[in-house]
Design a protein around this motif. Structure first.
Motif, mmCIF file in Angstrom:
data_model
loop_
_atom_site.group_PDB
_atom_site.id
_atom_site.type_symbol
_atom_site.label_atom_id
_atom_site.label_comp_id
_atom_site.label_asym_id
_atom_site.label_seq_id
_atom_site.Cartn_x
_atom_site.Cartn_y
_atom_site.Cartn_z
ATOM 1 N N ASN A 149 -2.802 -2.463 6.235
ATOM 2 C CA ASN A 149 -3.832 -3.370 5.732
ATOM 3 C C ASN A 149 -4.816 -2.663 4.800
ATOM 4 O O ASN A 149 -4.846 -1.433 4.717
ATOM 5 C CB ASN A 149 -4.564 -4.057 6.886
ATOM 6 C CG ASN A 149 -5.433 -3.092 7.682
ATOM 7 O OD1 ASN A 149 -6.088 -2.213 7.128
ATOM 8 N ND2 ASN A 149 -5.436 -3.266 8.987
ATOM 9 N N GLY A 150 -5.613 -3.456 4.128
ATOM 10 C CA GLY A 150 -6.499 -2.933 3.103
ATOM 11 C C GLY A 150 -7.537 -1.951 3.614
ATOM 12 O O GLY A 150 -7.854 -0.963 2.944
ATOM 13 N N VAL A 151 -8.061 -2.228 4.821
ATOM 14 C CA VAL A 151 -9.099 -1.360 5.370
ATOM 15 C C VAL A 151 -8.548 0.048 5.617
ATOM 16 O O VAL A 151 -9.140 1.047 5.210
ATOM 17 C CB VAL A 151 -9.673 -1.945 6.677
ATOM 18 C CG1 VAL A 151 -10.667 -0.995 7.293
ATOM 19 C CG2 VAL A 151 -10.322 -3.295 6.400
ATOM 20 N N ASP A 152 -7.397 0.109 6.278
ATOM 21 C CA ASP A 152 -6.785 1.410 6.555
ATOM 22 C C ASP A 152 -6.357 2.107 5.263
ATOM 23 O O ASP A 152 -6.497 3.324 5.123
ATOM 24 C CB ASP A 152 -5.567 1.228 7.473
ATOM 25 C CG ASP A 152 -5.976 0.774 8.862
ATOM 26 O OD1 ASP A 152 -7.158 0.969 9.218
ATOM 27 O OD2 ASP A 152 -5.130 0.224 9.580
ATOM 28 N N LEU A 153 -5.847 1.336 4.338
ATOM 29 C CA LEU A 153 -5.410 1.885 3.053
ATOM 30 C C LEU A 153 -6.584 2.517 2.320
ATOM 31 O O LEU A 153 -6.499 3.643 1.805
ATOM 32 C CB LEU A 153 -4.784 0.774 2.209
ATOM 33 C CG LEU A 153 -4.214 1.166 0.847
ATOM 34 C CD1 LEU A 153 -3.105 2.200 1.005
ATOM 35 C CD2 LEU A 153 -3.686 -0.071 0.116
ATOM 36 N N LYS A 212 -9.576 7.210 0.374
ATOM 37 C CA LYS A 212 -10.906 7.806 0.192
ATOM 38 C C LYS A 212 -11.001 9.206 0.794
ATOM 39 O O LYS A 212 -11.781 10.039 0.332
ATOM 40 C CB LYS A 212 -11.973 6.898 0.812
ATOM 41 C CG LYS A 212 -12.387 5.743 -0.086
ATOM 42 C CD LYS A 212 -13.333 6.212 -1.191
ATOM 43 C CE LYS A 212 -13.755 5.055 -2.080
ATOM 44 N NZ LYS A 212 -14.754 5.448 -3.086
ATOM 45 N N GLN A 213 -10.236 9.449 1.852
ATOM 46 C CA GLN A 213 -10.277 10.773 2.479
ATOM 47 C C GLN A 213 -9.794 11.858 1.516
ATOM 48 O O GLN A 213 -10.343 12.954 1.462
ATOM 49 C CB GLN A 213 -9.413 10.778 3.750
ATOM 50 C CG GLN A 213 -10.127 10.149 4.943
ATOM 51 C CD GLN A 213 -9.208 9.964 6.136
ATOM 52 O OE1 GLN A 213 -7.993 10.095 6.005
ATOM 53 N NE2 GLN A 213 -9.782 9.634 7.288
ATOM 54 N N GLY A 246 0.799 -1.208 0.000
ATOM 55 C CA GLY A 246 0.000 0.000 0.000
ATOM 56 C C GLY A 246 0.840 1.270 0.000
ATOM 57 O O GLY A 246 0.431 2.310 -0.524
ATOM 58 N N ILE A 247 2.025 1.200 0.595
ATOM 59 C CA ILE A 247 2.895 2.367 0.695
ATOM 60 C C ILE A 247 3.243 2.916 -0.688
ATOM 61 O O ILE A 247 3.119 4.118 -0.953
ATOM 62 C CB ILE A 247 4.202 2.002 1.446
ATOM 63 C CG1 ILE A 247 3.888 1.368 2.800
ATOM 64 C CG2 ILE A 247 5.065 3.247 1.619
ATOM 65 C CD1 ILE A 247 3.174 2.270 3.765
ATOM 66 N N VAL A 306 -12.878 4.589 -7.276
ATOM 67 C CA VAL A 306 -13.622 3.375 -6.929
ATOM 68 C C VAL A 306 -12.649 2.321 -6.410
ATOM 69 O O VAL A 306 -11.656 2.013 -7.065
ATOM 70 C CB VAL A 306 -14.390 2.823 -8.153
ATOM 71 C CG1 VAL A 306 -15.043 1.497 -7.815
ATOM 72 C CG2 VAL A 306 -15.436 3.834 -8.627
ATOM 73 N N ILE A 307 -12.927 1.795 -5.201
ATOM 74 C CA ILE A 307 -12.020 0.819 -4.586
ATOM 75 C C ILE A 307 -12.754 -0.487 -4.319
ATOM 76 O O ILE A 307 -13.787 -0.501 -3.642
ATOM 77 C CB ILE A 307 -11.424 1.354 -3.267
ATOM 78 C CG1 ILE A 307 -10.692 2.680 -3.510
ATOM 79 C CG2 ILE A 307 -10.483 0.326 -2.660
ATOM 80 C CD1 ILE A 307 -10.096 3.305 -2.262
#
Lengths: 209, 209
Positions: free
Chosen positions: A62-66, A71-72, A37-38, A78-79
Motif C-alpha cells: 500500500n501507499g503508506v508502506d511504500l 523515504k528511508q 509499488g514493486i 518529494v512524495i
DNA sequence: TTTTTTTTACCTGATTACAGGTAAAAGAGC
DNA sequence: GCTCTTTTACCTGTAATCAGGTAAAAAAAA
C-alpha cells in the motif's frame, strides 16, 4: 531545472489523466509510470527521481508502506499521496511516514497544480477537501474516543468472533473473572449497553484490527 | 458516423484520462463532460447523445439510479458503468437497470477500447476482472448466504443498536416470545453462536442497511 | 521516584440470552 | 387448489451476561 517525476497508480486511465495534466507544467518531466509499488522500488535504485505522485490504495504494497520504504533510503524525494475517498487517520499516517502532501482525486486541475508546485518548494500540501477532513473531526471523532488498551482490544476481537467469557479466558490464559472485568470496563468506557451495540460501534469506527 | 459521447465522473483526472483514451478512437466524439449526474440529466433533454461512460459512485445521485432514469426516457443510449472496486451485486444491479456494460478502472487501454466498440455494436460487455468477479463467487459468496427476511432485518438492526429482546418487542409491537423466535432463527440460519458473532458477520457482509 | 493506567482477580444478585421443542395464521409462489 | 416461506406465538430450563462494589500487582508515564 526540470523535476523528474513518476506516477504510481493501478488505474491506467488515472495515470494518463495525471500525465496529461502534468504535461502543461514546464518544469515537470514525467520519466516513468507504474501500476504497482514493486516496479517503482526496482526503478528507483538505478534512476534519479525528484517527485512521486502515488495512489494510496495499491495492490500488494500500500501507499503508506511504500512511502515509508522510499523515504528511508531517499529522503529528498518529494512524495504526494492520492486517493478517491479519504479518512483522517489515513492521511495522518501517510504524512507521519514521510509524505509531503495528500490530494483527493476529485480535486480540480488548478488544485493539483498548486499542490505540486508548493510541495516541490518544500511545503506539506493538502487539497481543499482533505483540509476539511483533517481539521474538522479532531475535536469530536478522534479526541473524544479514548481507544482500547491492548488487552481490551484482544478481548473485544474475541467477543466479535462470538466467544463467551469462559472461552476468552481459556484462550488468553486468564481468569473468568478478569475477562468479566475487562468486558465491563469496555462497555462503560463507551457507554454501551451490551456487546451487540459495542461491536457495531467498534466495527463502524474501525477499532478492531 | 461519429458517436456522440459524454463522460460522467466526479474526478477531473479520470475524465481527462478517458478523454485522452477516446480521442484515439475515430468514430467517437466527446461532446461533453460532467462531474455529477444532475448536470447530465439537464443536458440530455436538449442534446442528442449516443454513448455515456459513467462512474458508479457519484455524488447526490448514484450511477445505478442515473442509468435507470436515463434508460426510461432514452433506451437507445448506450451506457457503460465504471468503478474502481466492484462487487458482484452492484454490477448485476447496474445491468438490470439497463446498463450495457461494466468496466473496472484498472482495465488496460485495450480493454477499454474493445469494450466500448462491442457495446456500440449492441453487446453487453465486461472488462476482464469484472468477468471473474461476476462468475466466480456465484457458488460460495451469494448463493450460500440465504439473506434476511424483512422482519429479521428489522430485528437484526435493533439488535445492533444494543436493544434487548423486550425493547425490540416493544418497538415493533410484537410479543417478547416472537422476537425470541426470530433471534433464534437468525442465529441458526447463519450458524452463529450469539449476537456478537452475528453482528460482526452482518456488518462485514453489508447486510444491515 | 511518584503517579497514573493497565491488567489482574474476587463476590453477589438480577436480568437476559440461548437451546430445545411446538404450532397456527398469513402471505408468496407454483 | 396446494406448497413453501414468513411471521406470529407459547413453554421450559440451562447458561451467560450485566451491574454493583472492591482491590492488588504490574506496567507505563510523569
Amino acid at each position: 531545472m526540470r523535476y523528474k517525476t513518476v506516477i504510481v497508480d493501478d488505474h491506467p486511465i488515472v495515470i494518463s489523466g495525471i500525465a496529461g495534466l502534468l504535461s502543461d507544467l514546464e518544469n515537470i518531466e514525467i520519466v516513468q509510470k507504474f501500476e504497482s509499488g514493486i516496479s517503482l522500488l526496482d526503478y528507483i535504485e538505478d534512476h534519479k527521481i525528484d517527485l512521486i505522485l502515488m495512489d494510496i490504495f495499491l495492490p500488494i504494497i500500500n501507499g503508506v508502506d511504500l512511502c515509508k520504504t522510499i523515504k528511508q533510503k531517499h529522503p529528498k524525494i518529494v512524495i504526494i499521496g492520492m486517493s478517491s475517498q479519504s479518512e483522517r487517520s489515513l492521511v495522518m499516517q501517510f504524512i507521519q511516514n514521510g509524505g509531503n502532501g495528500y490530494i483527493l482525486k476529485n480535486a480540480s486541475f488548478d488544485e493539483f497544480k498548486n499542490c505540486i508546485y508548493k510541495a516541490i518548494d518544500g511545503e506539506i500540501v493538502f487539497s481543499e477537501e482533505v483540509k476539511t477532513i483533517i481539521s474538522q473531526p479532531l475535536s469530536e471523532d478522534l479526541e473524544r474516543i479514548p481507544g482500547l488498551s491492548r488487552r481490551e482490544r484482544d478481548i473485544a476481537l474475541l467477543l466479535s468472533q462470538g466467544k463467551s467469557t469462559q472461552e476468552i479466558a481459556d484462550d488468553l490464559f486468564l481468569s473468568f473473572l478478569t475477562v468479566q472485568t475487562h468486558r465491563r470496563n469496555i462497555l462503560q468506557k463507551y457507554k454501551m449497553k451490551n456487546v451487540a451495540e459495542l461491536i457495531t460501534f467498534l466495527l463502524k469506527n474501525n477499532m478492531l484490527n
